[in-house]
Write an enzyme that holds these catalytic residues in place. Structure first.
Site, PDB file in Angstrom:
ATOM      1  N   SER A 153      19.069  43.345   8.888  1.00 45.93           N
ATOM      2  CA  SER A 153      19.373  42.603   7.726  1.00 45.93           C
ATOM      3  C   SER A 153      20.197  43.209   6.724  1.00 45.93           C
ATOM      4  CB  SER A 153      18.175  42.156   6.865  1.00 45.93           C
ATOM      5  OG  SER A 153      18.526  41.885   5.514  1.00 45.93           O
ATOM      6  N   TYR A 166       9.898  43.997   4.178  1.00 47.17           N
ATOM      7  CA  TYR A 166      11.128  43.319   5.050  1.00 47.17           C
ATOM      8  C   TYR A 166      12.070  44.420   5.083  1.00 47.17           C
ATOM      9  CZ  TYR A 166      14.478  40.198   6.288  1.00 47.17           C
ATOM     10  OH  TYR A 166      15.550  39.469   7.149  1.00 47.17           O
TER      11      TYR A 166
HETATM   12  P1  NAP Z   1      12.597  31.662  10.638  1.00 47.83           P
HETATM   13  O1  NAP Z   1      13.563  30.122  10.590  1.00 47.83           O
HETATM   14  O2  NAP Z   1      11.726  31.774   9.422  1.00 47.83           O
HETATM   15  O3  NAP Z   1      12.078  31.922  11.941  1.00 47.83           O
HETATM   16  C1  NAP Z   1      11.183  32.932  12.265  1.00 47.83           C
HETATM   17  C2  NAP Z   1      11.071  32.891  13.726  1.00 47.83           C
HETATM   18  O4  NAP Z   1       9.902  33.973  13.724  1.00 47.83           O
HETATM   19  C3  NAP Z   1       9.947  31.901  13.980  1.00 47.83           C
HETATM   20  O5  NAP Z   1      10.259  31.255  15.261  1.00 47.83           O
HETATM   21  C4  NAP Z   1       8.548  32.102  13.892  1.00 47.83           C
HETATM   22  O6  NAP Z   1       7.601  31.586  14.977  1.00 47.83           O
HETATM   23  C5  NAP Z   1       8.756  33.698  14.391  1.00 47.83           C
HETATM   24  N1  NAP Z   1       7.594  34.467  14.094  1.00 47.83           N
HETATM   25  C6  NAP Z   1       7.189  34.449  12.686  1.00 47.83           C
HETATM   26  N2  NAP Z   1       5.773  35.295  12.967  1.00 47.83           N
HETATM   27  C7  NAP Z   1       5.595  35.548  14.066  1.00 47.83           C
HETATM   28  C8  NAP Z   1       4.464  36.075  14.838  1.00 47.83           C
HETATM   29  N3  NAP Z   1       3.370  36.552  13.831  1.00 47.83           N
HETATM   30  N4  NAP Z   1       4.587  36.075  16.087  1.00 47.83           N
HETATM   31  C9  NAP Z   1       5.500  35.582  16.958  1.00 47.83           C
HETATM   32  N5  NAP Z   1       6.572  34.915  16.256  1.00 47.83           N
HETATM   33  C10 NAP Z   1       6.633  34.962  14.795  1.00 47.83           C
HETATM   34  O7  NAP Z   1      13.732  32.982  10.356  1.00 47.83           O
HETATM   35  P2  NAP Z   1      15.374  32.918  10.578  1.00 47.83           P
HETATM   36  O8  NAP Z   1      16.167  33.050   9.202  1.00 47.83           O
HETATM   37  O9  NAP Z   1      15.684  32.430  11.818  1.00 47.83           O
HETATM   38  O10 NAP Z   1      15.532  34.626  10.817  1.00 47.83           O
HETATM   39  C11 NAP Z   1      15.826  35.097  12.216  1.00 47.83           C
HETATM   40  C12 NAP Z   1      15.944  36.810  12.153  1.00 47.83           C
HETATM   41  O11 NAP Z   1      16.997  36.996  11.183  1.00 47.83           O
HETATM   42  C13 NAP Z   1      14.785  37.439  11.197  1.00 47.83           C
HETATM   43  O12 NAP Z   1      14.578  38.444  11.977  1.00 47.83           O
HETATM   44  C14 NAP Z   1      15.426  37.577  10.145  1.00 47.83           C
HETATM   45  O13 NAP Z   1      14.664  38.768   9.345  1.00 47.83           O
HETATM   46  C15 NAP Z   1      16.681  37.860  10.378  1.00 47.83           C
HETATM   47  N6  NAP Z   1      17.656  37.447   8.901  1.00 47.83           N
HETATM   48  C16 NAP Z   1      17.792  36.264   8.541  1.00 47.83           C
HETATM   49  C17 NAP Z   1      18.618  36.081   7.475  1.00 47.83           C
HETATM   50  C18 NAP Z   1      18.688  34.473   6.999  1.00 47.83           C
HETATM   51  O14 NAP Z   1      19.532  34.292   5.856  1.00 47.83           O
HETATM   52  N7  NAP Z   1      18.176  33.333   7.829  1.00 47.83           N
HETATM   53  C19 NAP Z   1      19.562  37.028   7.015  1.00 47.83           C
HETATM   54  C20 NAP Z   1      19.572  38.153   7.575  1.00 47.83           C
HETATM   55  C21 NAP Z   1      18.337  38.504   8.859  1.00 47.83           C
HETATM   56  P3  NAP Z   1       6.712  30.182  14.406  1.00 47.83           P
HETATM   57  O15 NAP Z   1       7.753  29.000  14.007  1.00 47.83           O
HETATM   58  O16 NAP Z   1       6.019  30.013  15.781  1.00 47.83           O
HETATM   59  O17 NAP Z   1       6.025  30.753  13.349  1.00 47.83           O
END
Ligand code: NAP
Length: 256
Positions: A153, A166
Protein backbone atom coordinates in the site's frame (compact mmCIF):
# COMPACT_ATOMS: atom_id res chain seq x y z
CA UNK A 1 -3.46 2.57 -16.51
CA UNK A 2 -1.14 -0.10 -18.01
CA UNK A 3 -2.66 -2.26 -20.75
CA UNK A 4 -1.43 -5.78 -21.54
CA UNK A 5 -2.54 -7.84 -24.51
CA UNK A 6 -1.90 -11.54 -24.20
CA UNK A 7 -3.02 -14.73 -25.85
CA UNK A 8 -6.07 -16.72 -24.83
CA UNK A 9 -5.27 -19.41 -22.24
CA UNK A 10 -1.80 -18.04 -21.59
CA UNK A 11 -2.00 -19.31 -17.99
CA UNK A 12 -3.04 -22.79 -19.07
CA UNK A 13 -1.18 -25.50 -17.11
CA UNK A 14 -0.39 -23.08 -14.27
CA UNK A 15 -1.75 -23.23 -10.74
CA UNK A 16 -2.11 -19.99 -8.82
CA UNK A 17 -3.18 -19.54 -5.20
CA UNK A 18 -4.88 -16.25 -4.36
CA UNK A 19 -5.45 -15.19 -0.75
CA UNK A 20 -8.46 -12.97 -0.12
CA UNK A 21 -10.09 -14.55 -3.17
CA UNK A 22 -13.57 -14.05 -1.72
CA UNK A 23 -13.79 -10.31 -2.32
CA UNK A 24 -12.39 -7.21 -3.96
CA UNK A 25 -9.07 -7.41 -5.79
CA UNK A 26 -8.41 -11.07 -4.90
CA UNK A 27 -11.78 -12.18 -6.24
CA UNK A 28 -11.09 -10.37 -9.50
CA UNK A 29 -7.59 -11.96 -9.69
CA UNK A 30 -9.07 -15.44 -9.24
CA UNK A 31 -11.77 -14.94 -11.89
CA UNK A 32 -9.30 -13.36 -14.32
CA UNK A 33 -6.60 -16.02 -13.92
CA UNK A 34 -9.17 -18.81 -14.38
CA UNK A 35 -10.48 -17.07 -17.52
CA UNK A 36 -6.92 -17.27 -18.92
CA UNK A 37 -6.80 -21.01 -18.22
CA UNK A 38 -5.10 -21.22 -14.80
CA UNK A 39 -6.15 -23.56 -12.02
CA UNK A 40 -6.97 -21.25 -9.14
CA UNK A 41 -6.88 -22.03 -5.44
CA UNK A 42 -9.34 -19.70 -3.75
CA UNK A 43 -8.27 -18.94 -0.21
CA UNK A 44 -10.48 -16.78 2.00
CA UNK A 45 -12.06 -16.65 5.41
CA UNK A 46 -15.74 -16.84 4.54
CA UNK A 47 -16.70 -20.22 3.05
CA UNK A 48 -20.06 -19.00 1.68
CA UNK A 49 -18.42 -16.14 -0.21
CA UNK A 50 -15.78 -18.53 -1.58
CA UNK A 51 -18.50 -20.92 -2.74
CA UNK A 52 -20.22 -18.10 -4.62
CA UNK A 53 -16.96 -17.24 -6.47
CA UNK A 54 -16.35 -20.93 -7.09
CA UNK A 55 -19.83 -21.27 -8.68
CA UNK A 56 -19.21 -18.24 -10.89
CA UNK A 57 -15.82 -19.57 -12.07
CA UNK A 58 -17.31 -23.04 -12.58
CA UNK A 59 -19.83 -21.63 -15.09
CA UNK A 60 -17.25 -19.60 -17.08
CA UNK A 61 -14.17 -21.85 -16.67
CA UNK A 62 -15.33 -25.31 -15.54
CA UNK A 63 -12.97 -27.39 -13.41
CA UNK A 64 -10.51 -24.56 -12.79
CA UNK A 65 -11.16 -23.60 -9.16
CA UNK A 66 -10.79 -25.20 -5.77
CA UNK A 67 -11.77 -23.66 -2.44
CA UNK A 68 -9.53 -23.39 0.60
CA UNK A 69 -11.17 -21.69 3.59
CA UNK A 70 -8.57 -20.44 6.07
CA UNK A 71 -8.93 -17.85 8.80
CA UNK A 72 -5.50 -16.25 9.08
CA UNK A 73 -6.33 -15.08 12.55
CA UNK A 74 -6.45 -18.62 13.94
CA UNK A 75 -4.63 -20.86 11.41
CA UNK A 76 -1.63 -22.79 12.77
CA UNK A 77 1.67 -23.86 11.20
CA UNK A 78 0.09 -27.34 10.95
CA UNK A 79 -2.80 -25.96 8.87
CA UNK A 80 -0.35 -24.35 6.43
CA UNK A 81 1.67 -27.57 6.21
CA UNK A 82 -1.52 -29.53 5.51
CA UNK A 83 -2.37 -27.04 2.76
CA UNK A 84 1.07 -27.52 1.20
CA UNK A 85 0.68 -31.33 1.33
CA UNK A 86 -2.82 -31.21 -0.09
CA UNK A 87 -1.75 -28.94 -2.99
CA UNK A 88 1.22 -31.22 -3.72
CA UNK A 89 -1.21 -34.16 -4.01
CA UNK A 90 -3.51 -32.28 -6.40
CA UNK A 91 -1.02 -30.30 -8.51
CA UNK A 92 2.54 -31.07 -9.61
CA UNK A 93 3.63 -27.53 -8.89
CA UNK A 94 2.47 -24.11 -7.73
CA UNK A 95 3.21 -21.34 -10.25
CA UNK A 96 1.85 -18.31 -8.46
CA UNK A 97 1.18 -17.14 -4.92
CA UNK A 98 -0.79 -13.89 -4.71
CA UNK A 99 -0.65 -12.77 -1.07
CA UNK A 100 -3.52 -10.32 -1.26
CA UNK A 101 -5.76 -10.83 1.81
CA UNK A 102 -5.77 -7.99 4.29
CA UNK A 103 -7.72 -6.06 6.87
CA UNK A 104 -7.72 -2.35 7.60
CA UNK A 105 -7.52 -2.50 11.39
CA UNK A 106 -8.44 0.69 13.25
CA UNK A 107 -8.07 4.23 11.89
CA UNK A 108 -6.67 5.71 15.08
CA UNK A 109 -3.65 7.50 16.52
CA UNK A 110 -1.11 5.11 18.04
CA UNK A 111 -1.86 6.54 21.50
CA UNK A 112 -5.42 5.18 21.38
CA UNK A 113 -4.91 2.22 19.05
CA UNK A 114 -6.81 -0.87 20.38
CA UNK A 115 -4.13 -3.47 21.15
CA UNK A 116 -6.28 -6.45 20.15
CA UNK A 117 -6.91 -4.97 16.69
CA UNK A 118 -3.21 -4.13 16.36
CA UNK A 119 -2.28 -7.79 16.91
CA UNK A 120 -5.06 -9.05 14.62
CA UNK A 121 -3.99 -6.73 11.79
CA UNK A 122 -0.34 -7.79 12.06
CA UNK A 123 -1.44 -11.44 12.24
CA UNK A 124 -3.69 -11.30 9.15
CA UNK A 125 -1.60 -8.91 7.04
CA UNK A 126 1.96 -10.04 7.84
CA UNK A 127 2.29 -13.24 9.85
CA UNK A 128 0.01 -15.14 7.47
CA UNK A 129 2.14 -14.04 4.50
CA UNK A 130 5.25 -15.34 6.28
CA UNK A 131 3.62 -18.66 7.24
CA UNK A 132 2.05 -19.24 3.85
CA UNK A 133 5.13 -18.39 1.80
CA UNK A 134 7.28 -20.53 4.12
CA UNK A 135 4.94 -23.52 3.82
CA UNK A 136 4.42 -23.18 0.07
CA UNK A 137 8.03 -22.59 -1.04
CA UNK A 138 8.51 -26.33 -1.72
CA UNK A 139 5.40 -26.28 -3.97
CA UNK A 140 6.62 -23.14 -5.77
CA UNK A 141 10.09 -24.65 -6.28
CA UNK A 142 8.51 -27.39 -8.40
CA UNK A 143 7.59 -24.76 -11.00
CA UNK A 144 10.20 -23.65 -13.55
CA UNK A 145 8.95 -20.06 -13.39
CA UNK A 146 6.97 -19.24 -10.23
CA UNK A 147 5.92 -15.85 -8.93
CA UNK A 148 5.14 -14.51 -5.46
CA UNK A 149 3.28 -11.20 -5.37
CA UNK A 150 3.00 -9.52 -1.97
CA UNK A 151 0.36 -6.82 -1.58
CA UNK A 152 1.46 -3.49 -0.22
CA UNK A 153 0.00 0.00 0.00
CA UNK A 154 1.21 3.57 -0.32
CA UNK A 155 1.19 3.73 3.53
CA UNK A 156 3.62 0.79 3.53
CA UNK A 157 6.15 2.93 1.71
CA UNK A 158 5.66 6.19 3.59
CA UNK A 159 4.02 6.24 7.03
CA UNK A 160 0.82 8.23 7.52
CA UNK A 161 -0.89 9.37 10.71
CA UNK A 162 -3.82 7.25 11.91
CA UNK A 163 -3.08 4.26 9.63
CA UNK A 164 -1.51 2.40 12.60
CA UNK A 165 -1.09 -1.36 12.29
CA UNK A 166 -2.18 -1.38 8.63
CA UNK A 167 0.71 0.90 7.63
CA UNK A 168 3.17 -0.99 9.83
CA UNK A 169 1.99 -4.32 8.40
CA UNK A 170 2.60 -3.08 4.85
CA UNK A 171 6.11 -1.83 5.78
CA UNK A 172 6.74 -5.34 7.14
CA UNK A 173 5.45 -6.86 3.90
CA UNK A 174 7.99 -4.79 1.95
CA UNK A 175 10.74 -6.08 4.28
CA UNK A 176 9.56 -9.67 3.89
CA UNK A 177 9.46 -9.26 0.11
CA UNK A 178 13.00 -7.82 -0.04
CA UNK A 179 14.42 -10.47 2.31
CA UNK A 180 12.84 -13.38 0.46
CA UNK A 181 13.72 -11.92 -2.94
CA UNK A 182 17.40 -11.72 -2.02
CA UNK A 183 17.36 -15.24 -0.56
CA UNK A 184 15.80 -16.67 -3.71
CA UNK A 185 17.63 -14.58 -6.30
CA UNK A 186 20.48 -16.98 -6.94
CA UNK A 187 19.08 -20.19 -5.52
CA UNK A 188 15.76 -20.43 -7.34
CA UNK A 189 13.77 -19.29 -10.37
CA UNK A 190 10.97 -17.92 -8.16
CA UNK A 191 10.50 -14.20 -8.76
CA UNK A 192 9.23 -12.11 -5.85
CA UNK A 193 7.79 -8.57 -5.91
CA UNK A 194 5.37 -6.39 -3.99
CA UNK A 195 2.47 -4.56 -5.57
CA UNK A 196 0.66 -1.47 -4.36
CA UNK A 197 -2.76 -1.62 -6.03
CA UNK A 198 -3.48 2.05 -5.26
CA UNK A 199 -7.00 3.20 -4.40
CA UNK A 200 -9.42 0.59 -5.77
CA UNK A 201 -13.22 0.32 -5.59
CA UNK A 202 -13.64 -2.40 -2.94
CA UNK A 203 -15.25 -2.73 0.48
CA UNK A 204 -11.90 -2.04 2.16
CA UNK A 205 -11.61 1.27 0.32
CA UNK A 206 -15.18 2.15 1.35
CA UNK A 207 -14.37 1.46 5.01
CA UNK A 208 -11.21 3.58 4.79
CA UNK A 209 -12.87 6.50 2.96
CA UNK A 210 -16.63 6.34 3.73
CA UNK A 211 -17.32 9.85 2.40
CA UNK A 212 -15.62 9.26 -0.95
CA UNK A 213 -17.62 8.72 -4.14
CA UNK A 214 -16.63 5.10 -5.01
CA UNK A 215 -16.83 5.91 -8.73
CA UNK A 216 -13.67 8.04 -8.41
CA UNK A 217 -11.66 4.81 -7.88
CA UNK A 218 -10.89 2.20 -10.55
CA UNK A 219 -12.54 -1.20 -10.41
CA UNK A 220 -10.32 -4.22 -9.58
CA UNK A 221 -10.57 -5.41 -13.20
CA UNK A 222 -8.67 -2.31 -14.34
CA UNK A 223 -5.66 -3.53 -12.33
CA UNK A 224 -5.57 -6.98 -13.91
CA UNK A 225 -3.20 -6.20 -16.82
CA UNK A 226 -0.41 -5.56 -14.28
CA UNK A 227 -1.09 -8.86 -12.45
CA UNK A 228 -1.16 -10.74 -15.77
CA UNK A 229 2.08 -9.12 -16.90
CA UNK A 230 3.77 -10.07 -13.62
CA UNK A 231 2.71 -13.69 -14.18
CA UNK A 232 4.07 -13.67 -17.74
CA UNK A 233 7.50 -14.78 -18.98
CA UNK A 234 8.24 -11.21 -20.02
CA UNK A 235 8.33 -10.12 -16.37
CA UNK A 236 10.96 -12.72 -15.41
CA UNK A 237 13.76 -10.17 -14.91
CA UNK A 238 11.62 -8.14 -12.47
CA UNK A 239 12.58 -9.31 -8.99
CA UNK A 240 12.66 -7.71 -5.54
CA UNK A 241 10.82 -4.63 -6.72
CA UNK A 242 8.19 -2.50 -4.96
CA UNK A 243 5.74 -1.88 -7.80
CA UNK A 244 2.92 0.65 -8.10
CA UNK A 245 0.00 -0.52 -10.24
CA UNK A 246 -1.13 3.03 -11.08
CA UNK A 247 2.24 4.06 -12.53
CA UNK A 248 3.25 0.66 -13.85
CA UNK A 249 5.45 0.70 -16.92
CA UNK A 250 7.65 -2.42 -17.40
CA UNK A 251 10.67 -0.36 -18.54
CA UNK A 252 10.79 1.30 -15.10
CA UNK A 253 11.32 -2.08 -13.43
CA UNK A 254 13.22 -4.11 -16.03
CA UNK A 255 17.02 -4.06 -15.69
CA UNK A 256 18.54 -1.32 -17.89
P1 NAP B 1 -11.36 -6.51 0.58
O1 NAP B 1 -12.30 -6.30 -0.54
O2 NAP B 1 -11.73 -6.04 1.93
O3 NAP B 1 -10.98 -8.07 0.61
C1 NAP B 1 -10.14 -8.55 1.63
C2 NAP B 1 -9.96 -10.03 1.47
O4 NAP B 1 -9.11 -10.49 2.56
C3 NAP B 1 -11.28 -10.80 1.55
O5 NAP B 1 -11.28 -11.83 0.61
C4 NAP B 1 -11.23 -11.37 2.96
O6 NAP B 1 -11.89 -12.62 3.12
C5 NAP B 1 -9.74 -11.61 3.15
N1 NAP B 1 -9.48 -11.71 4.60
C6 NAP B 1 -9.72 -10.78 5.55
N2 NAP B 1 -9.45 -11.28 6.76
C7 NAP B 1 -9.03 -12.56 6.57
C8 NAP B 1 -8.64 -13.60 7.46
N3 NAP B 1 -8.63 -13.45 8.80
N4 NAP B 1 -8.29 -14.80 6.93
C9 NAP B 1 -8.32 -15.00 5.59
N5 NAP B 1 -8.69 -14.06 4.70
C10 NAP B 1 -9.05 -12.85 5.20
O7 NAP B 1 -9.94 -5.81 0.28
P2 NAP B 1 -9.29 -5.27 -1.09
O8 NAP B 1 -9.58 -3.83 -1.16
O9 NAP B 1 -9.61 -6.17 -2.22
O10 NAP B 1 -7.74 -5.38 -0.71
C11 NAP B 1 -6.91 -6.43 -1.16
C12 NAP B 1 -5.48 -6.08 -0.82
O11 NAP B 1 -5.09 -4.86 -1.45
C13 NAP B 1 -5.24 -5.86 0.68
O12 NAP B 1 -4.00 -6.42 1.06
C14 NAP B 1 -5.19 -4.35 0.82
O13 NAP B 1 -4.42 -3.96 1.93
C15 NAP B 1 -4.56 -3.96 -0.50
N6 NAP B 1 -4.85 -2.58 -0.92
C16 NAP B 1 -6.12 -2.23 -1.26
C17 NAP B 1 -6.38 -0.92 -1.66
C18 NAP B 1 -7.77 -0.48 -2.03
O14 NAP B 1 -7.98 0.74 -2.28
N7 NAP B 1 -8.76 -1.35 -2.12
C19 NAP B 1 -5.32 0.03 -1.71
C20 NAP B 1 -4.05 -0.38 -1.36
C21 NAP B 1 -3.81 -1.68 -0.97
P3 NAP B 1 -13.45 -12.72 3.56
O15 NAP B 1 -14.21 -11.96 2.53
O16 NAP B 1 -13.70 -14.19 3.50
O17 NAP B 1 -13.52 -12.12 4.93
Amino acid sequence: MFQYETVENFLSGKTILVTGASDGIGKCCAETFASYGANVVLLGKNQKKLEAIYDKIEILSPGKAIIQPVDFNIATEGDYQNLSNSLAEQFQKLDGLILNAGILGARSPIEFYPSDLWHETIQVNVNSAFSLSKALLPNLKQSPDARIIFTSSSVGREGRAHWGAYAVSKFAIEGLMQTLAEELEKTSTIRVNSLNPGGTRTSMRKSAFPAEDPKTQPLPKELMPVYLYLLSEESKPIHGKAIDVREFEPANYLPK
